[in-house]
Write a protein that holds these residues in place. Structure first.
Motif, mmCIF file in Angstrom:
data_model
loop_
_atom_site.group_PDB
_atom_site.id
_atom_site.type_symbol
_atom_site.label_atom_id
_atom_site.label_comp_id
_atom_site.label_asym_id
_atom_site.label_seq_id
_atom_site.Cartn_x
_atom_site.Cartn_y
_atom_site.Cartn_z
ATOM 1 N N ILE A 29 0.832 -1.218 0.000
ATOM 2 C CA ILE A 29 0.000 0.000 0.000
ATOM 3 C C ILE A 29 0.860 1.259 0.000
ATOM 4 N N THR A 30 2.048 1.203 0.637
ATOM 5 C CA THR A 30 2.901 2.395 0.671
ATOM 6 C C THR A 30 3.371 2.727 -0.747
ATOM 7 N N GLY A 31 3.870 1.728 -1.458
ATOM 8 C CA GLY A 31 4.401 1.958 -2.804
ATOM 9 C C GLY A 31 3.322 2.406 -3.789
ATOM 10 N N LEU A 48 7.934 -1.126 -9.426
ATOM 11 C CA LEU A 48 8.279 -2.541 -9.599
ATOM 12 C C LEU A 48 7.978 -3.300 -8.307
ATOM 13 N N GLU A 49 7.308 -4.421 -8.445
ATOM 14 C CA GLU A 49 6.965 -5.263 -7.287
ATOM 15 C C GLU A 49 7.507 -6.671 -7.554
ATOM 16 N N LYS A 50 8.226 -7.226 -6.595
ATOM 17 C CA LYS A 50 8.900 -8.499 -6.870
ATOM 18 C C LYS A 50 7.952 -9.699 -6.936
ATOM 19 N N THR A 57 3.064 -7.244 3.735
ATOM 20 C CA THR A 57 2.194 -6.955 4.885
ATOM 21 C C THR A 57 0.820 -6.469 4.445
ATOM 22 N N SER A 58 0.747 -5.847 3.275
ATOM 23 C CA SER A 58 -0.514 -5.233 2.867
ATOM 24 C C SER A 58 -1.628 -6.216 2.509
ATOM 25 N N SER A 59 -1.384 -7.531 2.616
ATOM 26 C CA SER A 59 -2.514 -8.473 2.525
ATOM 27 C C SER A 59 -2.638 -9.247 3.836
ATOM 28 N N LYS A 63 -6.963 -5.624 8.697
ATOM 29 C CA LYS A 63 -7.934 -5.181 7.697
ATOM 30 C C LYS A 63 -8.895 -4.149 8.283
ATOM 31 N N LEU A 64 -8.331 -3.256 9.091
ATOM 32 C CA LEU A 64 -9.119 -2.151 9.633
ATOM 33 C C LEU A 64 -8.524 -0.847 9.161
ATOM 34 N N ILE A 65 -9.391 0.093 8.863
ATOM 35 C CA ILE A 65 -8.940 1.462 8.627
ATOM 36 C C ILE A 65 -9.244 2.128 9.952
ATOM 37 N N LEU A 374 -1.490 0.996 7.267
ATOM 38 C CA LEU A 374 -2.331 0.934 6.067
ATOM 39 C C LEU A 374 -3.169 2.213 5.994
ATOM 40 N N THR A 375 -3.785 2.548 7.111
ATOM 41 C CA THR A 375 -4.709 3.684 7.176
ATOM 42 C C THR A 375 -4.068 4.999 6.741
ATOM 43 N N GLY A 376 -2.766 5.161 7.042
ATOM 44 C CA GLY A 376 -2.120 6.443 6.763
ATOM 45 C C GLY A 376 -1.403 6.495 5.425
HETATM 46 P P1 FAD Z 1 4.345 -4.260 2.236
HETATM 47 O O1 FAD Z 1 2.902 -4.401 2.087
HETATM 48 O O2 FAD Z 1 5.065 -5.368 2.889
HETATM 49 O O3 FAD Z 1 4.917 -3.998 0.788
HETATM 50 C C1 FAD Z 1 6.288 -4.061 0.487
HETATM 51 C C2 FAD Z 1 6.432 -4.703 -0.871
HETATM 52 O O4 FAD Z 1 7.773 -4.598 -1.329
HETATM 53 C C3 FAD Z 1 6.109 -6.198 -0.847
HETATM 54 O O5 FAD Z 1 4.975 -6.454 -1.660
HETATM 55 C C4 FAD Z 1 7.366 -6.863 -1.390
HETATM 56 O O6 FAD Z 1 7.119 -7.975 -2.197
HETATM 57 C C5 FAD Z 1 8.024 -5.722 -2.157
HETATM 58 N N1 FAD Z 1 9.453 -5.911 -2.341
HETATM 59 C C6 FAD Z 1 10.360 -6.304 -1.406
HETATM 60 N N2 FAD Z 1 11.597 -6.398 -1.952
HETATM 61 C C7 FAD Z 1 11.472 -6.044 -3.261
HETATM 62 C C8 FAD Z 1 12.387 -5.970 -4.359
HETATM 63 N N3 FAD Z 1 13.668 -6.289 -4.216
HETATM 64 N N4 FAD Z 1 11.916 -5.591 -5.558
HETATM 65 C C9 FAD Z 1 10.604 -5.271 -5.744
HETATM 66 N N5 FAD Z 1 9.694 -5.352 -4.726
HETATM 67 C C10 FAD Z 1 10.123 -5.721 -3.511
HETATM 68 N N6 FAD Z 1 -2.481 -1.012 9.520
HETATM 69 C C11 FAD Z 1 -3.712 -0.481 9.540
HETATM 70 O O7 FAD Z 1 -3.900 0.677 9.177
HETATM 71 N N7 FAD Z 1 -4.795 -1.193 9.959
HETATM 72 C C12 FAD Z 1 -4.681 -2.452 10.433
HETATM 73 O O8 FAD Z 1 -5.684 -3.083 10.770
HETATM 74 C C13 FAD Z 1 -3.391 -3.011 10.495
HETATM 75 N N8 FAD Z 1 -3.218 -4.239 11.008
HETATM 76 C C14 FAD Z 1 -1.998 -4.823 10.964
HETATM 77 C C15 FAD Z 1 -1.871 -6.119 11.464
HETATM 78 C C16 FAD Z 1 -0.654 -6.798 11.337
HETATM 79 C C17 FAD Z 1 -0.526 -8.186 11.855
HETATM 80 C C18 FAD Z 1 0.431 -6.164 10.698
HETATM 81 C C19 FAD Z 1 1.697 -6.911 10.510
HETATM 82 C C20 FAD Z 1 0.320 -4.848 10.247
HETATM 83 C C21 FAD Z 1 -0.893 -4.171 10.387
HETATM 84 N N9 FAD Z 1 -1.068 -2.856 9.935
HETATM 85 C C22 FAD Z 1 -2.290 -2.271 9.975
HETATM 86 C C23 FAD Z 1 0.048 -2.135 9.328
HETATM 87 C C24 FAD Z 1 -0.023 -2.192 7.802
HETATM 88 O O9 FAD Z 1 -0.484 -3.427 7.366
HETATM 89 C C25 FAD Z 1 1.367 -1.923 7.213
HETATM 90 O O10 FAD Z 1 1.855 -0.718 7.743
HETATM 91 C C26 FAD Z 1 1.334 -1.795 5.690
HETATM 92 O O11 FAD Z 1 0.633 -2.845 5.085
HETATM 93 C C27 FAD Z 1 2.771 -1.784 5.166
HETATM 94 O O12 FAD Z 1 2.714 -1.634 3.780
HETATM 95 P P2 FAD Z 1 4.027 -1.502 2.919
HETATM 96 O O13 FAD Z 1 3.611 -1.213 1.538
HETATM 97 O O14 FAD Z 1 4.939 -0.531 3.574
HETATM 98 O O15 FAD Z 1 4.732 -2.916 3.025
#
Ligand code: FAD
Length: 547
Positions: A29-31, A48-50, A57-59, A63-65, A374-376
């Motif tokens: 979700i961040t990217g 690019l996503e690997k 983490t984003s799946s 699953k709350l906002i 996720l929410t932010g």
């Molecule tokens: P990710 O979703 O992990 O994305 C990073 C991506 O980078 C991955 O898809 C990975 O494959 C890719 N990647 C890695 N290396 C490479 C590479 N070399 N080349 C290309 N791609 C690469 N937040 C909320 O707001 N509400 C909630 O209810 C909530 N519950 C949570 C419960 C749990 C158990 C956890 C662990 C977190 C929770 N969060 C929640 C936090 C939220 O889920 C995370 O902050 C958010 O999903 C992080 O997203 P991200 O995009 O930073 O990381």
């Protein structure tokens, strides 16, 4: 341009033949949030996503906002204000996918805070987030609390609080943002791993990537590179030789899923457990899911497992608070484990670490973003893109961030009233095809207005005499392959339909059919189909077997 396998070759061609303003690594979700913000402001953007979008983490979140009520305990007022205020915005952007949900917070003798302090805390939570008066917290008496949740132990219950949150599907939210980014001109590629940085002098100016489906290597050039790799952020910082100072502290969070009839909570509930932590139990269609744990994690980020200890911890928490339920391991139909990419602070335990996001700037110019929720995602993206513009494009006249106005989900439903009306219409249409209400509601939750396309295909296949369960899965699969870049069986079963988590019996029933459909649509060899079946079976085993 459709977001599907059909365009993969064109996308690869486009991203390797021109130089971009911004390259984002990581399709969580961040990217994707950064890609949407940047593209909508006029930056030429590639991501690019690997693995698959939302693979990390984003799946695998709760699953709350949500605003993060418990962060008030840590005096994180700014964080609660920001993410709390974002809830209503994200709901407005995708009203079918981010739905209001009242949360029950029971108060028990010897657990959590007393009634006065909780009432103040919930008031502060609403106030910081600017919650509308009609939705603000309501304190409940003991009798009202027990009436709202009759399954709860009566022992020590003093009352409760009822407050507003939102429920979502994290992977689908990520996909919808990805689709919207593409609609704004960004190029997004899944199954494209970044393996090396490219430098000019000491400045990072691109990456070498690998198409993980064909093993082909390619290069992408960009003025600015952002590392949004969640738990993998430090891996990329290490590759850039810039991992110094602050680093990530990963903590694992597990959720388990049980059939709704085994734990029929009346509504979402956030309850205290004996060790001082808090657990959510959230009803969703035919299931209830329970989470989460919070333990330090130092192993491989690509194989995070749910252990027997994790499962027992969550079962014990439920059984102590809801003594008539008495869940056992055999009740657990599915599960998932995710990693929180938090920023390390000396002396703090997993639960005490801040959920704030932070941007690291490396001497090579690589920007890395970690932490957050996720929410932010939208505000995180805004901060990153503001910095990118300040560093590299300050002379260009680019738009200010306006993602708060960009509706997700093309042709989407404009508000909750429209969602309810669409749900009613779909229920009527689908009832005529003998599809039950829960399935119909789920289709609207997953695909919004586009559920009409799934309905039209389903109707066609039923008329052709295809068996109902296969007709429905075929209709969903075709929609996801044509519009949501499904390239593997797990993309569909985990991150588009959510079936692995919330309807595993349906996954088992339709496994072979879906593999067959994907084989013919995506022109897989028999060998590739075998590998896909193995990957899917492995995912099912991880979700259902606990060591
Ligand atoms: P990710 O979703 O992990 O994305 C990073 C991506 O980078 C991955 O898809 C990975 O494959 C890719 N990647 C890695 N290396 C490479 C590479 N070399 N080349 C290309 N791609 C690469 N937040 C909320 O707001 N509400 C909630 O209810 C909530 N519950 C949570 C419960 C749990 C158990 C956890 C662990 C977190 C929770 N969060 C929640 C936090 C939220 O889920 C995370 O902050 C958010 O999903 C992080 O997203 P991200 O995009 O930073 O990381």
């Amino acid at each position: 341009m459709s977001f599907s396998y059909i365009n993969r070759e064109n996308t690869l061609q486009a991203i390797t033949s021109e130089s971009f303003d911004l390259l984002v690594i990581g399709g969580g979700i961040t990217g994707v949030g950064i890609a949407l913000d940047a593209a909508s402001r006029g930056l030429r953007t590639v991501l690019l996503e690997k693995n698959d979008f939302a693979y990390g983490t984003s799946s695998r979140s709760t699953k709350l906002i949500h605003g993060g009520l418990r962060y008030l305990k840590q005096f994180e007022f700014a964080l609660v204000k920001e993410v709390g205020s974002e809830r209503a915005i994200v709901h407005r952007l995708a009203p079918h996918l981010v739905v209001p949900e009242k949360m029950l917070l029971p108060l028990r003798e010897g657990r959590g805070f007393g009634s006065l302090l909780t009432s103040f805390g919930l008031w502060l939570y609403d106030w910081l987030a600017g919650v509308k008066p009609a939705d603000q917290r309501r304190m409940l008496t003991r009798k009202q609390t027990l009436r709202r949740e009759p399954l709860m132990s009566r022992e020590g219950v003093k009352g409760g609080g009822l407050y507003a949150e939102y429920r979502t599907d994290d992977a689908r939210l990520t996909i919808e943002i990805a689709k919207t980014a593409v609609a704004h001109g960004a190029h997004l590629l899944n199954y494209a791993r970044v393996e090396k940085f490219i430098y000019e002098g000491s400045d990072v100016t691109g990456v070498e990537g690998r198409d993980t489906l064909t093993s082909a290597v390619f290069k992408v050039r960009a003025t600015c590179v952002v590392n949004a790799c969640g738990p993998w952020v430090d891996e990329l910082r290490t590759a850039d030789k810039s991992k110094s100072g602050k680093s990530l502290h990963l903590t694992k969070g597990v959720h388990i899923v049980v059939p709704y009839e085994r734990f029929p909570v009346q509504q979402s509930i956030y309850f205290d457990v004996a060790d001082g932590r808090m657990i959510f139990a959230i009803p969703r269609g035919r299931c209830t899911y329970i989470g989460t744990t919070d333990t330090d994690y130092t192993n491989d980020c690509d194989s995070v497992n749910v252990s027997r200890v994790d499962v027992n911890y969550l079962l014990a928490a439920v059984n102590e608070t809801f003594p008539t339920v008495q869940l056992v391991v055999a009740d657990v139909e599915s599960s998932w484990a995710g990693l929180r990419p938090l920023i390390h602070e000396d002396g703090k335990s997993a639960s005490e670490l801040s959920r704030k996001d932070e941007i690291f700037e490396s001497p090579s110019g690589l920007l890395s973003i970690a932490g957050g929720k996720l929410t932010g995602y939208r505000k995180m993206a805004e901060r990153v893109v503001n910095l990118v513009i300040k560093k590299y494009f300050s002379e260009r006249s680019l738009k200010k961030c306006y993602t708060h106005k960009i509706k997700l989900c093309d042709g989407g439903l404009i508000n909750l009233r429209a969602v309810k009306e669409h749900r009613r219409l779909m229920r009527k249409n689908l009832a005529a095809l003998r599809v039950d209400e829960q399935v119909s509601n789920n289709l609207v939750h997953l695909y919004g207005r586009r559920s009409e396309e799934v309905y039209a295909a389903l109707r066609k296949y039923l008329l052709e005499g295809i068996e109902p369960e296969l007709a429905l899965v075929r209709a969903e699969l075709e929609y996801c392959v044509a519009n949501e870049c499904v390239l593997t069986a797990t993309d569909f079963f985990i991150r588009r339909s959510g079936m692995l988590f919330f309807d595993i019996a349906r996954l088992r029933n339709t496994r072979d059919f879906v593999l067959g459909q994907l084989q013919s649509t995506l022109h897989w060899s028999d060998e590739r189909r075998k590998q896909e079946a193995m990957a899917l079976d492995d995912a099912v085993e991880r979700a259902t077997q606990f060591q």
